[in-house]
Scaffold this motif. Structure first.
Motif, PDB file in Angstrom:
ATOM      1  N   LYS A  80       0.781  -1.269   0.035  1.00  0.00           N
ATOM      2  CA  LYS A  80      -0.127   0.211  -0.069  1.00  0.00           C
ATOM      3  C   LYS A  80       0.814   1.350   0.164  1.00  0.00           C
ATOM      4  O   LYS A  80       0.691   2.191  -0.800  1.00  0.00           O
ATOM      5  CB  LYS A  80      -0.895   0.172   1.312  1.00  0.00           C
ATOM      6  CG  LYS A  80      -1.798   1.069   1.388  1.00  0.00           C
ATOM      7  CD  LYS A  80      -2.663   1.124   2.456  1.00  0.00           C
ATOM      8  CE  LYS A  80      -3.470   0.084   2.357  1.00  0.00           C
ATOM      9  NZ  LYS A  80      -4.708   0.118   3.467  1.00  0.00           N
ATOM     10  N   LYS A  81       1.941   1.187   0.854  1.00  0.00           N
ATOM     11  CA  LYS A  81       2.726   2.599   1.026  1.00  0.00           C
ATOM     12  C   LYS A  81       3.705   2.878  -0.323  1.00  0.00           C
ATOM     13  O   LYS A  81       3.443   3.883  -0.689  1.00  0.00           O
ATOM     14  CB  LYS A  81       3.450   2.415   2.323  1.00  0.00           C
ATOM     15  CG  LYS A  81       4.330   3.738   2.568  1.00  0.00           C
ATOM     16  CD  LYS A  81       5.178   3.674   3.700  1.00  0.00           C
ATOM     17  CE  LYS A  81       6.309   4.665   3.814  1.00  0.00           C
ATOM     18  NZ  LYS A  81       5.684   6.239   3.549  1.00  0.00           N
ATOM     19  N   GLN A 121      -7.996   6.895  -3.137  1.00  0.00           N
ATOM     20  CA  GLN A 121      -9.125   6.495  -2.429  1.00  0.00           C
ATOM     21  C   GLN A 121      -9.080   4.826  -2.693  1.00  0.00           C
ATOM     22  O   GLN A 121      -9.239   4.253  -1.679  1.00  0.00           O
ATOM     23  CB  GLN A 121     -10.401   6.986  -3.079  1.00  0.00           C
ATOM     24  CG  GLN A 121     -10.974   8.081  -2.549  1.00  0.00           C
ATOM     25  CD  GLN A 121     -12.169   8.687  -3.005  1.00  0.00           C
ATOM     26  OE1 GLN A 121     -12.336   8.718  -4.286  1.00  0.00           O
ATOM     27  NE2 GLN A 121     -13.164   8.770  -2.103  1.00  0.00           N
ATOM     28  N   THR A 174      -5.759   3.167  -0.948  1.00  0.00           N
ATOM     29  CA  THR A 174      -5.964   3.026   0.490  1.00  0.00           C
ATOM     30  C   THR A 174      -6.700   1.694   0.831  1.00  0.00           C
ATOM     31  O   THR A 174      -6.584   1.419   2.077  1.00  0.00           O
ATOM     32  CB  THR A 174      -6.619   4.223   1.238  1.00  0.00           C
ATOM     33  OG1 THR A 174      -7.698   4.582   0.713  1.00  0.00           O
ATOM     34  CG2 THR A 174      -5.615   5.450   1.061  1.00  0.00           C
ATOM     35  N   GLU A 227      -6.445  14.528   3.277  1.00  0.00           N
ATOM     36  CA  GLU A 227      -7.492  14.101   4.376  1.00  0.00           C
ATOM     37  C   GLU A 227      -7.877  12.547   4.122  1.00  0.00           C
ATOM     38  O   GLU A 227      -8.126  11.846   5.243  1.00  0.00           O
ATOM     39  CB  GLU A 227      -8.789  14.900   4.040  1.00  0.00           C
ATOM     40  CG  GLU A 227      -8.700  16.238   4.322  1.00  0.00           C
ATOM     41  CD  GLU A 227      -9.929  17.137   3.614  1.00  0.00           C
ATOM     42  OE1 GLU A 227     -10.694  16.487   2.868  1.00  0.00           O
ATOM     43  OE2 GLU A 227      -9.957  18.406   3.806  1.00  0.00           O
ATOM     44  N   LEU A 241      -5.706  10.071   3.416  1.00  0.00           N
ATOM     45  CA  LEU A 241      -4.327   9.486   3.676  1.00  0.00           C
ATOM     46  C   LEU A 241      -4.648   9.215   5.426  1.00  0.00           C
ATOM     47  O   LEU A 241      -4.702  10.293   6.178  1.00  0.00           O
ATOM     48  CB  LEU A 241      -3.227  10.072   3.543  1.00  0.00           C
ATOM     49  CG  LEU A 241      -2.763   9.793   1.846  1.00  0.00           C
ATOM     50  CD1 LEU A 241      -1.519  10.554   1.694  1.00  0.00           C
ATOM     51  CD2 LEU A 241      -2.537   8.498   1.483  1.00  0.00           C
ATOM     52  N   THR A 242      -4.370   8.221   5.831  1.00  0.00           N
ATOM     53  CA  THR A 242      -4.331   7.902   7.524  1.00  0.00           C
ATOM     54  C   THR A 242      -3.056   8.605   8.002  1.00  0.00           C
ATOM     55  O   THR A 242      -2.016   8.798   7.302  1.00  0.00           O
ATOM     56  CB  THR A 242      -4.146   6.369   7.872  1.00  0.00           C
ATOM     57  OG1 THR A 242      -3.195   5.947   7.077  1.00  0.00           O
ATOM     58  CG2 THR A 242      -5.504   5.851   7.707  1.00  0.00           C
ATOM     59  N   ASP A 243      -3.014   8.662   9.535  1.00  0.00           N
ATOM     60  CA  ASP A 243      -1.856   9.368  10.043  1.00  0.00           C
ATOM     61  C   ASP A 243      -0.606   8.983   9.869  1.00  0.00           C
ATOM     62  O   ASP A 243       0.431   9.688  10.045  1.00  0.00           O
ATOM     63  CB  ASP A 243      -2.268   9.512  11.408  1.00  0.00           C
ATOM     64  CG  ASP A 243      -3.250  10.584  11.571  1.00  0.00           C
ATOM     65  OD1 ASP A 243      -3.545  11.304  10.859  1.00  0.00           O
ATOM     66  OD2 ASP A 243      -4.151  10.377  12.918  1.00  0.00           O
ATOM     67  N   ASP A 244      -0.490   7.520   9.272  1.00  0.00           N
ATOM     68  CA  ASP A 244       1.088   7.107   9.338  1.00  0.00           C
ATOM     69  C   ASP A 244       1.757   7.541   8.139  1.00  0.00           C
ATOM     70  O   ASP A 244       2.797   7.110   7.957  1.00  0.00           O
ATOM     71  CB  ASP A 244       0.776   5.580   9.403  1.00  0.00           C
ATOM     72  CG  ASP A 244      -0.326   5.041   8.785  1.00  0.00           C
ATOM     73  OD1 ASP A 244      -1.267   5.539   8.326  1.00  0.00           O
ATOM     74  OD2 ASP A 244      -0.297   3.685   8.029  1.00  0.00           O
ATOM     75  N   LYS A 284       2.452  13.243   3.347  1.00  0.00           N
ATOM     76  CA  LYS A 284       1.348  14.419   3.958  1.00  0.00           C
ATOM     77  C   LYS A 284       2.247  15.757   3.807  1.00  0.00           C
ATOM     78  O   LYS A 284       1.780  16.700   3.164  1.00  0.00           O
ATOM     79  CB  LYS A 284       0.697  14.336   5.296  1.00  0.00           C
ATOM     80  CG  LYS A 284      -0.375  13.126   5.210  1.00  0.00           C
ATOM     81  CD  LYS A 284      -1.170  13.377   6.481  1.00  0.00           C
ATOM     82  CE  LYS A 284      -2.238  12.209   6.543  1.00  0.00           C
ATOM     83  NZ  LYS A 284      -3.610  12.807   6.978  1.00  0.00           N
TER      84      LYS A 284
END
Length: 276
Positions: free
Chosen positions: A141-142, A190, A193, A239, A241-244, A249
């Motif tokens: 994913k990353k 979208q 993720t 928005e 993307l999650t915090d990790d 970001k």
């Protein structure tokens, strides 16, 4: 048998009569036969419809859908709503495919949840540059998200990718019709993720045709207004993307600052304010 998956090919069409026949022939002649082709005419004023009609008449895999002019995102969404395939991909009406493009993409998708092809950039004088990898690569994913955010082979184009319809439907992913630019970036992120494994396949089976009058190359006051939606799309991605995704970001925030500054300079040139 993975050779029997139905693939929906959505082709948004807007005044591309000079290129369309070549595009549709390349789709019709795909080595992979289990396709349905959704020709979405976004209110063309040229002979595009006539060319579509010829293909619909000789090949029942081709279906014609007309809509009044409302932009490429709306046309792609319209195609998606009409699609019956398990897999879906997009082709622009002025581009064309190598004969084995769909077959290779389907093979890749049997081992992953998103497949990406290389591309050839084609100008009037022939093939200009080739973006391809010499072996299949799997991304987690990353890695995929990093590939989409940076210019390269993967990037945020919708047309060099094949998606699983079930994932799009279950998560109601569509192109945001309010964004004139960057709608493909939001769409891809979208989707990215939600999946664990994607594959970049070898070769460059998608042919991207550079047109002198291409919409994406014209700059004037109107396109600048639309270009500003590019910044909104980047904001949306931050928005989603999650915090990790810390570096991603930060990279995107920097892009907003740099591109925003460029747009502000151009706004002085064209003499308008954001509230216009």
């Amino acid at each position: 048998n993975k050779m029997n998956k139905l693939v929906s090919i959505v082709i948004p069409i807007y005044n591309v009569e000079d290129f369309l026949e070549n595009c549709l022939n390349s789709v019709k002649n795909q080595s992979y036969k289990d396709i349905e082709v959704l020709l979405v005419d976004d209110g063309s004023k040229d002979n595009s419809k006539k060319i579509c009609d010829e293909f619909v008449e000789i090949d029942d895999r081709f279906k014609y859908v007309y809509q009044k002019n409302s932009g490429v995102s709306s046309a792609r969404n319209n195609g998606m709503r009409n699609a019956r395939g398990e897999y879906i991909t997009f082709v622009d009406g002025d581009d064309y495919l190598d004969k084995d493009h769909i077959e290779k993409m389907v093979n890749g998708l049997s081992q992953s949840e998103l497949v990406i092809s290389g591309r050839k950039n084609v100008t009037e004088s022939g093939i200009n540059s080739v973006f391809q990898n010499d072996k299949d690569i799997l991304f987690n994913k990353k890695e995929l998200i990093d590939q989409i955010l940076r210019k390269g082979i993967v990037f945020s184009y919708p047309w060099n990718k094949m998606f699983k319809m079930e994932i799009l439907l279950k998560n109601s992913i569509e192109f945001d019709e309010k964004l004139d630019y960057g709608e493909d970036l939001v769409f891809d992120i979208q989707y990215a993720t939600l999946i664990r494994k994607s594959m970049l396949i070898t070769g460059s089976t998608y042919n991207y045709v550079y047109r002198e009058d291409s919409v994406s190359r014209q700059w004037n006051a109107t396109t600048l207004k639309k270009r500003i939606t590019d910044l909104l799309s980047i904001k949306r991605v931050i928005e989603i993307l999650t915090d990790d995704f810390v570096e991603e970001k930060a990279f995107l925030n920097k892009r907003i600052v740099v591109e925003g500054a460029g747009y502000i300079r151009l706004m002085y040139v064209y003499n308008f304010s954001v509230s216009d």
